[in-house]
Design an enzyme around this catalytic site. Structure first.
Site, short mmCIF file in Angstrom:
data_model
loop_
_atom_site.label_atom_id
_atom_site.label_comp_id
_atom_site.label_asym_id
_atom_site.label_seq_id
_atom_site.Cartn_x
_atom_site.Cartn_y
_atom_site.Cartn_z
N SER A 171 0.39 -1.30 0.45
CA SER A 171 0.30 0.13 0.01
C SER A 171 0.56 1.37 0.05
O SER A 171 1.72 1.84 0.87
CB SER A 171 -0.89 -0.26 1.80
OG SER A 171 -0.88 0.89 1.96
N1 GSH Z 1 -7.31 8.86 1.95
C1 GSH Z 1 -6.07 7.67 2.60
C2 GSH Z 1 -6.62 6.57 1.53
C3 GSH Z 1 -5.88 4.92 1.34
C4 GSH Z 1 -6.41 4.21 0.71
O1 GSH Z 1 -6.86 4.50 -0.25
N2 GSH Z 1 -5.23 3.33 1.09
C5 GSH Z 1 -5.70 2.39 0.27
C6 GSH Z 1 -4.22 1.23 0.62
S1 GSH Z 1 -3.11 1.63 -1.07
C7 GSH Z 1 -6.90 1.77 0.31
O2 GSH Z 1 -6.52 0.11 1.51
N3 GSH Z 1 -7.72 1.30 0.41
C8 GSH Z 1 -9.18 0.65 0.56
C9 GSH Z 1 -10.75 1.91 -0.04
O3 GSH Z 1 -9.76 3.13 -0.29
O4 GSH Z 1 -12.18 1.29 0.69
C10 GSH Z 1 -4.50 8.37 2.55
O5 GSH Z 1 -4.87 9.55 2.43
O6 GSH Z 1 -3.96 7.34 4.10
#
Ligand code: GSH
Length: 222
Positions: free
Chosen positions: A15
């Site tokens: 991730s």
């Molecule tokens: N807004 C969050 C986004 C985090 C994100 O989208 N992580 C991904 C993996 S890199 C995820 O697990 N997404 C799952 C989802 O959005 O349902 C950040 O800035 O960290």
């Protein structure tokens, strides 16, 4: 003695937001000395499959936004970032190795998470040789020792711990990474609250009654 505040971060090296979250958190974490912090390896793909979530890269618009967003975060924070040419990769091997390191090399464990192989150098971390080369400097080039951690990735006990971490994450309502389970001082573990993402530190600070330094030089490098 009253229980201390704690933050348990469930993460997977696949991730990119976990990579950013780890670097951001470490940039100010010493300002929260009263908080116990633990990083728990999990398999994000396993979590997503189980709860029928979909990774962002499956949707071109979400993938494009993610890459632009991460480039922006990198520009604002100065954290180096380059989206890898091969993405995603299977992270079962490195995540099991990290599970073994957390148990057997607790002092060096976080250094082993804090590597730039994938999101700066674009190296394929599903490859055992890449994992070995990344760990070697942390263990003073002791190749036998590093190989022993790679071997532990197939150890039934380590495999079970990693599986249990992932099941625990699902049971706690986790759907993505990085995920932070946060507990206030004096509260019991079952009172943990979930904060999702590398952009939730300000909210975590407010929840714990701590100050958050914020992103430095905001806008100046955009
Ligand atoms: N807004 C969050 C986004 C985090 C994100 O989208 N992580 C991904 C993996 S890199 C995820 O697990 N997404 C799952 C989802 O959005 O349902 C950040 O800035 O960290």
């Amino acid at each position: 003695m009253a229980a201390r505040a704690s933050i348990t971060c469930y993460y997977d090296l696949v991730s990119p937001y976990t990579y950013m979250g780890f670097k951001l958190f470490n940039s100010f974490r010493q300002q929260w000395p009263g908080v116990d912090v633990t990083f728990k390896p999990m398999l994000l793909g396993g979590v997503m499959n189980e709860i029928k979530n979909q990774p962002l890269f499956k949707f071109p618009s979400k993938k494009n936004h993610m890459i632009a967003d991460l480039d922006r975060i990198s520009a604002v924070t100065g954290i180096p970032f380059r989206f890898p040419p091969d993405f995603p990769v299977n992270t079962v091997l490195p995540m099991r190795v990290l599970t073994a390191l957390q148990i057997h090399e607790a002092e060096k464990y976080e250094q082993c998470i804090d590597k730039d192989e994938f999101f700066v150098h674009g190296r394929n971390i599903s490859d055992a040789e890449v994992v070995q080369a990344a760990l070697a400097p942390i263990f003073n080039e002791d190749t036998q020792k590093v190989e022993s951690f790679l071997k532990l990735a197939t150890d039934p006990e380590i495999k079970q711990v990693f599986k249990t971490n992932t099941e625990e994450a699902i049971a706690k309502g986790i759907f993505g990474a990085p995920s932070f389970l946060v507990k206030k001082a004096g509260e019991s573990q079952d009172k943990e609250v979930l904060f999702f993402g590398s952009d939730r530190f300000e909210m975590i600070a407010a929840y714990l009654g701590l100050s958050y330094p914020g992103l430095k030089d905001l806008n100046s490098k955009l």
